[in-house]
Design a protein around this motif. Structure first.
Motif, PDB file in Angstrom:
ATOM      1  N   ILE A 173     -53.474  78.600   2.017  1.00 38.54           N
ATOM      2  CA  ILE A 173     -54.392  77.680   2.684  1.00 38.54           C
ATOM      3  C   ILE A 173     -55.262  78.403   3.695  1.00 38.54           C
ATOM      4  O   ILE A 173     -56.467  78.162   3.801  1.00 38.54           O
ATOM      5  CB  ILE A 173     -53.603  76.544   3.394  1.00 38.54           C
ATOM      6  CG1 ILE A 173     -52.616  75.899   2.421  1.00 38.54           C
ATOM      7  CG2 ILE A 173     -54.555  75.502   3.977  1.00 38.54           C
ATOM      8  CD1 ILE A 173     -53.258  75.314   1.190  1.00 38.54           C
ATOM      9  N   MET A 183     -53.748  73.923   7.670  1.00 36.99           N
ATOM     10  CA  MET A 183     -55.195  74.019   7.830  1.00 36.99           C
ATOM     11  C   MET A 183     -55.594  73.809   9.292  1.00 36.99           C
ATOM     12  O   MET A 183     -56.388  74.569   9.850  1.00 36.99           O
ATOM     13  CB  MET A 183     -55.897  72.985   6.949  1.00 36.99           C
ATOM     14  CG  MET A 183     -57.414  73.054   7.033  1.00 36.99           C
ATOM     15  SD  MET A 183     -58.244  71.743   6.099  1.00 36.99           S
ATOM     16  CE  MET A 183     -57.981  70.351   7.209  1.00 36.99           C
ATOM     17  N   ILE A 203     -57.354  76.612  11.668  1.00 34.64           N
ATOM     18  CA  ILE A 203     -58.677  76.429  12.290  1.00 34.64           C
ATOM     19  C   ILE A 203     -58.593  76.639  13.798  1.00 34.64           C
ATOM     20  O   ILE A 203     -59.444  77.298  14.406  1.00 34.64           O
ATOM     21  CB  ILE A 203     -59.232  75.029  11.965  1.00 34.64           C
ATOM     22  CG1 ILE A 203     -59.573  74.927  10.469  1.00 34.64           C
ATOM     23  CG2 ILE A 203     -60.470  74.716  12.813  1.00 34.64           C
ATOM     24  CD1 ILE A 203     -59.965  73.538  10.029  1.00 34.64           C
ATOM     25  N   PHE A 228     -62.944  78.034  11.425  1.00 34.80           N
ATOM     26  CA  PHE A 228     -63.083  77.416  10.099  1.00 34.80           C
ATOM     27  C   PHE A 228     -63.133  78.453   8.980  1.00 34.80           C
ATOM     28  O   PHE A 228     -62.789  78.155   7.839  1.00 34.80           O
ATOM     29  CB  PHE A 228     -64.357  76.559  10.064  1.00 34.80           C
ATOM     30  CG  PHE A 228     -64.227  75.263  10.803  1.00 34.80           C
ATOM     31  CD1 PHE A 228     -63.753  74.128  10.184  1.00 34.80           C
ATOM     32  CD2 PHE A 228     -64.558  75.188  12.151  1.00 34.80           C
ATOM     33  CE1 PHE A 228     -63.613  72.936  10.871  1.00 34.80           C
ATOM     34  CE2 PHE A 228     -64.431  74.001  12.855  1.00 34.80           C
ATOM     35  CZ  PHE A 228     -63.957  72.874  12.219  1.00 34.80           C
ATOM     36  N   SER A 229     -63.550  79.671   9.290  1.00 28.61           N
ATOM     37  CA  SER A 229     -63.669  80.698   8.245  1.00 28.61           C
ATOM     38  C   SER A 229     -62.311  81.143   7.726  1.00 28.61           C
ATOM     39  O   SER A 229     -62.217  81.771   6.668  1.00 28.61           O
ATOM     40  CB  SER A 229     -64.430  81.915   8.788  1.00 28.61           C
ATOM     41  OG  SER A 229     -63.753  82.466   9.911  1.00 28.61           O
ATOM     42  N   VAL A 271     -59.959  79.229   6.653  1.00 32.40           N
ATOM     43  CA  VAL A 271     -59.456  78.290   5.657  1.00 32.40           C
ATOM     44  C   VAL A 271     -60.020  78.618   4.279  1.00 32.40           C
ATOM     45  O   VAL A 271     -61.206  78.932   4.135  1.00 32.40           O
ATOM     46  CB  VAL A 271     -59.829  76.843   6.038  1.00 32.40           C
ATOM     47  CG1 VAL A 271     -59.334  75.864   4.974  1.00 32.40           C
ATOM     48  CG2 VAL A 271     -59.250  76.492   7.403  1.00 32.40           C
ATOM     49  N   ASN A 272     -59.164  78.551   3.271  1.00 29.82           N
ATOM     50  CA  ASN A 272     -59.602  78.702   1.885  1.00 29.82           C
ATOM     51  C   ASN A 272     -60.135  77.346   1.422  1.00 29.82           C
ATOM     52  O   ASN A 272     -59.382  76.486   0.957  1.00 29.82           O
ATOM     53  CB  ASN A 272     -58.419  79.153   1.013  1.00 29.82           C
ATOM     54  CG  ASN A 272     -58.826  79.452  -0.417  1.00 29.82           C
ATOM     55  OD1 ASN A 272     -59.838  78.951  -0.906  1.00 29.82           O
ATOM     56  ND2 ASN A 272     -58.028  80.263  -1.094  1.00 29.82           N
ATOM     57  N   TRP A 273     -61.430  77.148   1.558  1.00 30.14           N
ATOM     58  CA  TRP A 273     -62.020  75.827   1.303  1.00 30.14           C
ATOM     59  C   TRP A 273     -62.020  75.465  -0.166  1.00 30.14           C
ATOM     60  O   TRP A 273     -62.060  74.292  -0.520  1.00 30.14           O
ATOM     61  CB  TRP A 273     -63.435  75.767   1.876  1.00 30.14           C
ATOM     62  CG  TRP A 273     -63.432  75.790   3.374  1.00 30.14           C
ATOM     63  CD1 TRP A 273     -63.823  76.813   4.189  1.00 30.14           C
ATOM     64  CD2 TRP A 273     -62.976  74.752   4.245  1.00 30.14           C
ATOM     65  NE1 TRP A 273     -63.639  76.489   5.510  1.00 30.14           N
ATOM     66  CE2 TRP A 273     -63.129  75.223   5.574  1.00 30.14           C
ATOM     67  CE3 TRP A 273     -62.461  73.475   4.038  1.00 30.14           C
ATOM     68  CZ2 TRP A 273     -62.771  74.453   6.677  1.00 30.14           C
ATOM     69  CZ3 TRP A 273     -62.108  72.707   5.132  1.00 30.14           C
ATOM     70  CH2 TRP A 273     -62.261  73.194   6.435  1.00 30.14           C
ATOM     71  N   GLN A 274     -61.964  76.462  -1.051  1.00 25.85           N
ATOM     72  CA  GLN A 274     -61.882  76.159  -2.485  1.00 25.85           C
ATOM     73  C   GLN A 274     -60.541  75.484  -2.798  1.00 25.85           C
ATOM     74  O   GLN A 274     -60.490  74.486  -3.533  1.00 25.85           O
ATOM     75  CB  GLN A 274     -62.030  77.442  -3.300  1.00 25.85           C
ATOM     76  CG  GLN A 274     -62.023  77.199  -4.811  1.00 25.85           C
ATOM     77  CD  GLN A 274     -62.265  78.488  -5.591  1.00 25.85           C
ATOM     78  OE1 GLN A 274     -62.481  79.539  -5.007  1.00 25.85           O
ATOM     79  NE2 GLN A 274     -62.225  78.394  -6.906  1.00 25.85           N
ATOM     80  N   THR A 275     -59.469  76.020  -2.218  1.00 23.25           N
ATOM     81  CA  THR A 275     -58.156  75.395  -2.394  1.00 23.25           C
ATOM     82  C   THR A 275     -58.135  73.999  -1.793  1.00 23.25           C
ATOM     83  O   THR A 275     -57.607  73.053  -2.394  1.00 23.25           O
ATOM     84  CB  THR A 275     -57.070  76.261  -1.734  1.00 23.25           C
ATOM     85  OG1 THR A 275     -57.076  77.562  -2.323  1.00 23.25           O
ATOM     86  CG2 THR A 275     -55.693  75.624  -1.903  1.00 23.25           C
ATOM     87  N   MET A 276     -58.716  73.848  -0.605  1.00 23.79           N
ATOM     88  CA  MET A 276     -58.751  72.543   0.047  1.00 23.79           C
ATOM     89  C   MET A 276     -59.580  71.538  -0.755  1.00 23.79           C
ATOM     90  O   MET A 276     -59.260  70.346  -0.808  1.00 23.79           O
ATOM     91  CB  MET A 276     -59.318  72.669   1.459  1.00 23.79           C
ATOM     92  CG  MET A 276     -58.386  73.344   2.451  1.00 23.79           C
ATOM     93  SD  MET A 276     -56.754  72.568   2.537  1.00 23.79           S
ATOM     94  CE  MET A 276     -57.207  70.885   2.960  1.00 23.79           C
ATOM     95  N   GLY A 277     -60.649  72.009  -1.398  1.00 22.93           N
ATOM     96  CA  GLY A 277     -61.452  71.115  -2.239  1.00 22.93           C
ATOM     97  C   GLY A 277     -60.662  70.585  -3.420  1.00 22.93           C
ATOM     98  O   GLY A 277     -60.756  69.407  -3.777  1.00 22.93           O
TER      99      GLY A 277
END
Length: 494
Positions: A129, A177, A181, A186-187, A189-195
């Protein structure tokens, strides 16, 4: 005996005094009863801390690991109280299992799944994450994991208290997450996984509901609405049990047994197909014998689905223990590793004592606090019988297989509860359809008023809105709470 002692009035006074003592004892036991669960839970949490002290040994970070072990035990208790209800609720609601029987089966199979096949997804939760290398020091990473663990446990505890089955996976993900943060921006966080996780909010319940509704339609159209229900059941119940056996075989090979043997999707499906065909052939004479002498009515059909439903609940519990124990022990395992080696970027290894805390905590949580959510999932959303509950259990296994094939992350909680909703809404649609057909055949029949239509709804809308709202806010709530806790811990330490 004195004259006063032999006086009937004295005996009446004595009876009244004894009655008061009896009432006082009853009242005391009633008041004390709600404290039994929290008391046993506190003892378990303390034992988890002592175990950590014994197994971790004397080191500079022992106190940190002891605190983390206590938080991990607290999280495991909450998983047992909230998450396991999704597997056992339908079977209890359908009266295929008693509450005591459901808890006993779940305790055994949840623990077996956690200890035999658990831990496969620990690294994903602990390191997937947030990027560990975005943390400044090992201490910052440890505080972030601790804040994530506590925030997730608190959120699941609140959800259980209000009677909302939420995803413990999403709670932990939100906690990790939020702490990430707060610690690194915010950088980190793996935003692809969160999406993908956000997409599963919709995908999991919808897919589970659609598959459960489809199987209920199959049962109704091919068995219930036929002139000879028993003859139809002799043909279709072995097929359905074979599908269940094949689905669960593939499910366990794919998701629950990776620690023992690693198989790809094609191999898992082949294993499932072979076992499914074998079970189908075996069940043909079994169902024929079991259905002998049954009356041609719906009540008789429930007998044929009882045992498959119990087996499916046990298998779901095993797979749940194998997968969701990570929600309790992933942050704890990461803290232990970082405290021992000061290395927080490598893959996480799980000490056996950490897995034991997770497995036992889930079992204790289910035993002490699980009945509330089991009753809610099993009977308060919509009325379940063995056939409807069987559809919910079967949809859970198939949905995970389909989602894995598509590469989509899913929540076992959302799938199971979505399956219950799917069965309930299908029943509403089917009832409306039959009413329309009857009205076309008999136009003179009185139409239902809006109030009567509302009363005839088969899914309780209050539970529906409460559960959906809890699902939507789980990740933001856990993330916000985790960020606040990390700030408090970091400020206090520094």
């Amino acid at each position: 005996m004195t004259q006063e002692q032999g006086d009937p009035r004295h005996l009446e006074t004595l009876d009244r005094d004894l009655a008061r003592f009896s009432t006082l004892e009853l009242a005391t036991s009633y008041v004390a009863r709600p404290m039994v669960g929290p008391g046993i839970s506190l003892v378990f949490i303390l034992l988890a801390g002592i175990s950590a002290m014994v197994f971790f040994g004397q080191a500079t970070n022992t106190l940190i690991v002891v605190i983390a072990a206590c938080l991990g035990a607290y999280m495991a208790l909450n998983i047992g109280a909230n998450d396991v209800a999704n597997n056992m609720g339908p079977a209890v609601g359908a009266n295929a299992l008693s509450m005591g029987g459901a808890i006993a089966i779940a305790v055994v199979f949840e623990s077996a799944g956690a200890l035999i096949a658990g831990g496969d997804v620990v690294s994903t939760i602990a390191k997937g994450i947030i990027a560990p290398d975005s943390m400044e020091t090992a201490s910052v990473f440890i505080w972030a994991m601790m804040a994530a663990l506590l925030s997730a446990a608190l959120w699941v505890n609140v959800a259980t208290w209000v009677g909302a089955p939420v995803s413990t996976t999403h709670s932990v993900v939100g906690g990790v997450m939020g702490a990430g943060i707060a610690a690194a921006g915010f950088s980190a966080v793996n935003w692809q996984t969160m999406g993908g996780i956000a997409a599963s909010w919709v995908i999991s319940p919808v897919l589970g509901g659609v598959i459960a509704a489809a199987f209920l339609w199959l049962i109704k159209s091919r068995i219930i609405y036929t002139p000879d229900k028993i003859a139809a059941a002799r043909t279709w119940v072995p097929v359905l049990v074979g599908i269940m056996a094949g689905a669960f075989s593939a499910y366990l090979a794919l998701k629950g047994l990776k620690k023992i043997i690693d198989v790809d999707m094609a191999t898992a499906l082949l294993i499932g197909a072979v076992i499914g065909v074998v079970v189908w052939l075996v069940m043909i004479p079994v169902i024929r014998k079991q259905s002998h002498g049954l009356e041609n009515r719906n009540k008789s059909l429930k007998v044929l689905f009882g045992i498959p439903l119990v087996v499916s609940a046990a298998l779901l519990s095993f797979a749940h223990g194998a997968n969701d124990v990570a929600n309790a022990v992933a942050p704890l395992a990461a803290i232990v590793q970082a405290s021992q080696t000061n290395n927080f970027t490598d893959a996480v290894s799980i000490p056996f004592w950490v897995m034991v805390i997770g497995a036992f905590g889930i079992s204790f949580g289910l035993f002490l606090f699980g009945p509330k959510l089991i009753r809610m999932v099993g009977g308060q959303i919509t009325k379940l019988n063995p056939m409807r509950a069987y559809c919910v259990a079967l949809s859970a296994a198939i949905t995970v297989i389909v989602a894995s094939w598509l590469g989509l992350p899913v929540s076992s909680t959302h799938i199971a509860v979505g399956g219950v909703f799917g069965v309930g809404f299908f029943r509403e649609w089917d009832a409306e359809r039959r009413i329309r057909k009857a009205r076309q055949a008999m136009p003179e029949r009185t139409t239902y008023t809006p109030e009567e239509r509302q009363r005839r709804k088969l899914v309780r809308r209050s539970h529906f809105t409460t559960i959906i709202a809890a699902w939507v806010i789980t990740v933001p709530a856990a993330a916000t709470l985790s960020a606040v806790l990390f700030w408090l811990i970091n400020t206090t330490i520094n």
